[in-house]
Write an enzyme that holds these catalytic residues in place. Structure first.
Site, PDB file in Angstrom:
ATOM      1  N   LYS A   1      47.608  43.309  41.009  1.00  0.00           N
ATOM      2  CA  LYS A   1      47.123  41.925  41.044  1.00  0.00           C
ATOM      3  C   LYS A   1      47.477  41.339  42.398  1.00  0.00           C
ATOM      4  O   LYS A   1      48.580  41.583  42.913  1.00  0.00           O
ATOM      5  CB  LYS A   1      47.792  41.127  39.918  1.00  0.00           C
ATOM      6  CG  LYS A   1      47.330  39.669  39.833  1.00  0.00           C
ATOM      7  CD  LYS A   1      47.986  38.952  38.655  1.00  0.00           C
ATOM      8  CE  LYS A   1      47.505  37.512  38.519  1.00  0.00           C
ATOM      9  NZ  LYS A   1      48.164  36.790  37.402  1.00  0.00           N
TER      10      LYS A   1
ATOM     11  N   SER B   1      45.046  34.297  34.201  1.00  0.00           N
ATOM     12  CA  SER B   1      44.665  34.450  35.584  1.00  0.00           C
ATOM     13  C   SER B   1      44.459  35.903  36.011  1.00  0.00           C
ATOM     14  O   SER B   1      43.827  36.142  37.038  1.00  0.00           O
ATOM     15  CB  SER B   1      45.728  33.813  36.476  1.00  0.00           C
ATOM     16  OG  SER B   1      46.971  34.483  36.339  1.00  0.00           O
TER      17      SER B   1
ATOM     18  N   SER C   1      48.863  34.725  31.164  1.00  0.00           N
ATOM     19  CA  SER C   1      47.916  35.384  32.073  1.00  0.00           C
ATOM     20  C   SER C   1      47.841  36.894  31.989  1.00  0.00           C
ATOM     21  O   SER C   1      46.998  37.488  32.660  1.00  0.00           O
ATOM     22  CB  SER C   1      48.219  34.997  33.515  1.00  0.00           C
ATOM     23  OG  SER C   1      47.662  33.744  33.771  1.00  0.00           O
TER      24      SER C   1
HETATM   25  N1  GLN Z   1      46.455  29.686  31.965  1.00  0.00           N
HETATM   26  C1  GLN Z   1      47.794  29.273  32.285  1.00  0.00           C
HETATM   27  C2  GLN Z   1      47.798  28.425  33.527  1.00  0.00           C
HETATM   28  O1  GLN Z   1      46.752  28.188  34.074  1.00  0.00           O
HETATM   29  C3  GLN Z   1      48.663  30.471  32.459  1.00  0.00           C
HETATM   30  C4  GLN Z   1      48.574  31.075  33.792  1.00  0.00           C
HETATM   31  C5  GLN Z   1      49.499  32.210  33.979  1.00  0.00           C
HETATM   32  O2  GLN Z   1      50.095  32.718  33.035  1.00  0.00           O
HETATM   33  N2  GLN Z   1      49.671  32.590  35.227  1.00  0.00           N
HETATM   34  O3  GLN Z   1      48.819  27.992  33.975  1.00  0.00           O
END
Ligand code: GLN
Length: 486
Positions: free
Chosen positions: A78, A153, A177
């Site tokens: 990632k 994400s 995410s």
């Molecule tokens: N969707 C959540 C956010 O936007 C989690 C993101 C994540 O775990 N990096 O913060």
């Protein structure tokens, strides 16, 4: 040849060990598939020369008599992990083309185990999002259905493993995410205990939550790769010092007699019927395998989203202060003085969602609001964590849905941040508690889109969780399904 790409990490390791394939051939095979699936936009940076050099090095190690289950097996990272040989951008314009002088510890650990890096994977900008629509470099498509988001994400990671253009991918989970995109793309996504993976070289979003993990085809693969990836790192002040452990040690334990807690709050209003049905069927499968289901309660879990959206932006606003156009990152071309340079650099470099988080975070940390919002959120975070401790007195693992629905469509929630934030309803509580959790493919719902089953374990019990996941995957084949055309 697609058989090769459809093989799991464990299977690829065996093929390499038996000299049925070389690391170089494997790398070439995956690079060709990556090239042929460019339209997915899963990869942000691919450098065949660098990949092939790592593959040759792995083959040379084997030729010298070295062995190891990961030696020569490809992996993709990632774009939140910094890498010396590939650009590291966090999918932000702010870091366009940034070359890190060092590798993240997670990247380095896997490299030392002989894994060959295929390149860097797209994600939401600074890991903020649930659909991958916040990347400065465009959407990632969901290989199951190109109208559907791949989740976020870690959308590049989930799409890459689903499309079999990486046998394994690193990912990060701050509020969901890893698990949410894994559920949306029908792959196995595992987040270990907070503090178990090093955060060194992981571009920071919310430091008290950020946890590195994996997208793989199987729980068995995750266990094997964790053996190399996780461990104490003196360079990370929140890294937990514990003796190394073998994460594969419970894989063959089965689930007979295991008590699986089912939180009643996770099956209430808001859960789509197709997801509900697939998750209940998976729970039924566990009963058939000998596990016992016990109803539990997580009475404060519904406060997870508001608490998370105070704490995560607060920490983000502090972490992102470093992008000021001075030390690294984007610098505006025209400016009058230093303040103007910083303002313009940040205005140009960050996307809308990142700016929204910086604004919220700065607000909740400011004088007069700090006690009302930030301190209050920290207190409720503790209550949520205590709910889990009470629950684990009555069960060994917790199971439930990962998401309220199957993958939604591009644009469906993009204009409504709160609707987007609610995508993490069932994942955020475990993040706030810092416990390990994962998503397993457990069926398909509306429009043939994948459904994930969430498993959660108490701190440091990921081996037990992976064992229960493996038992399910030995009895079912949802994790073996590949989207048409891949
Ligand atoms: N969707 C959540 C956010 O936007 C989690 C993101 C994540 O775990 N990096 O913060």
């Amino acid at each position: 040849m697609s058989e090769l790409a459809h093989a799991s990490v464990v299977e690829l390791g065996r093929l390499l060990e038996a000299k049925k394939v070389s690391a170089l051939e494997l790398a070439q095979h995956f690079l060709a598939r990556i090239e042929a699936t460019r339209e997915l936009n899963a990869y942000l940076d691919v450098r065949p020369e660098a990949t092939l050099a790592q593959a040759r090095a792995a083959d040379a190690r084997r030729a010298r008599g070295e062995s190891g289950p990961l030696l020569g097996v490809p992996v993709a990272h990632k774009d939140i992990f910094v890498t010396r040989e590939w650009a590291s951008t966090a999918a932000s314009k702010m870091l366009a083309g940034y070359m890190s002088p060092f590798d993240a510890t997670v990247v380095d650990n896997l490299k030392r185990a002989g894994m060959v890096c295929l390149g860097k994977l797209n994600c939401d900008e600074f890991a903020m999002g649930s659909s991958n629509e916040n990347s400065a470099y465009g959407n990632v498509l969901n290989p199951w259905d190109e109208k559907a988001v791949p989740g976020g994400s870690s959308g590049g990671s989930s799409a890459a493993v689903a499309a079999r253009i990486a046998p394994a991918a690193t990912a990060t989970d701050t509020g969901g995410s890893i698990r949410e995109p894994a559920a949306f793309a029908g792959v196995t996504g595992t987040k270990p205990t907070y503090g178990r993976p090093s955060r060194w070289g992981m571009i920071a979003f919310a430091s008290s939550l950020d946890t590195a993990g994996l997208m793989t085809q199987t729980a068995e693969d995750a266990a094997l790769v964790f053996n190399a990836m996780l461990g104490f790192d003196p360079k990370d002040s929140t890294s937990v010092e514990r003796p190394p452990e073998d994460f594969t040690r419970h894989l063959n334990d089965g689930v007979r007699g295991l008590r699986i807690g089912v939180p009643k709050e996770f099956f209430g209003a808001g859960l789509a019927p197709d997801v509900d049905a697939a998750v209940r069927a998976a729970l039924g499968e566990y009963e058939k395998l000998g596990a016992r289901l016990v109803e539990i309660s997580l009475p404060n879990a519904h406060l997870g989203i508001p608490v998370y959206y105070v704490i995560a932006p607060a920490e983000a606003s502090s972490n992102l202060a470093r992008y000021d156009g001075v030390r690294y990152g984007h610098r505006a071309r025209d400016f009058s003085d230093l303040t103007d340079m910083i303002k313009k650099s940040r205005a140009e470099g960050f996307g809308a969602e990142v700016k929204r988080r910086i604004l919220i975070g700065t607000y909740v940390l400011s004088h007069g609001y700090y006690d009302a919002y930030f301190i209050k959120a920290m207190r409720v975070r503790r209550l949520i964590a205590q709910d889990f401790q009470r629950a684990f007195a009555h069960c060994d693992l917790i199971a439930g849905p990962v998401t309220t629905s199957v993958a939604f469509e591009f644009g469906e929630k993009a204009a409504d941040p709160v609707a987007m934030y609610l995508a993490d309803l069932y994942t955020v509580p475990g993040s706030l508690a810092g416990i390990p959790s994962m998503s397993l493919p457990c069926g398909f719902g509306a429009k043939g889109r994948p459904v994930g089953l969430q498993l959660m374990a108490n701190h440091f019990e990921e081996a037990k969780m992976l064992g229960a996941a493996h038992a399910y995957q030995c009895a079912t084949d949802w994790h073996r399904r590949v989207p048409a055309g891949y």
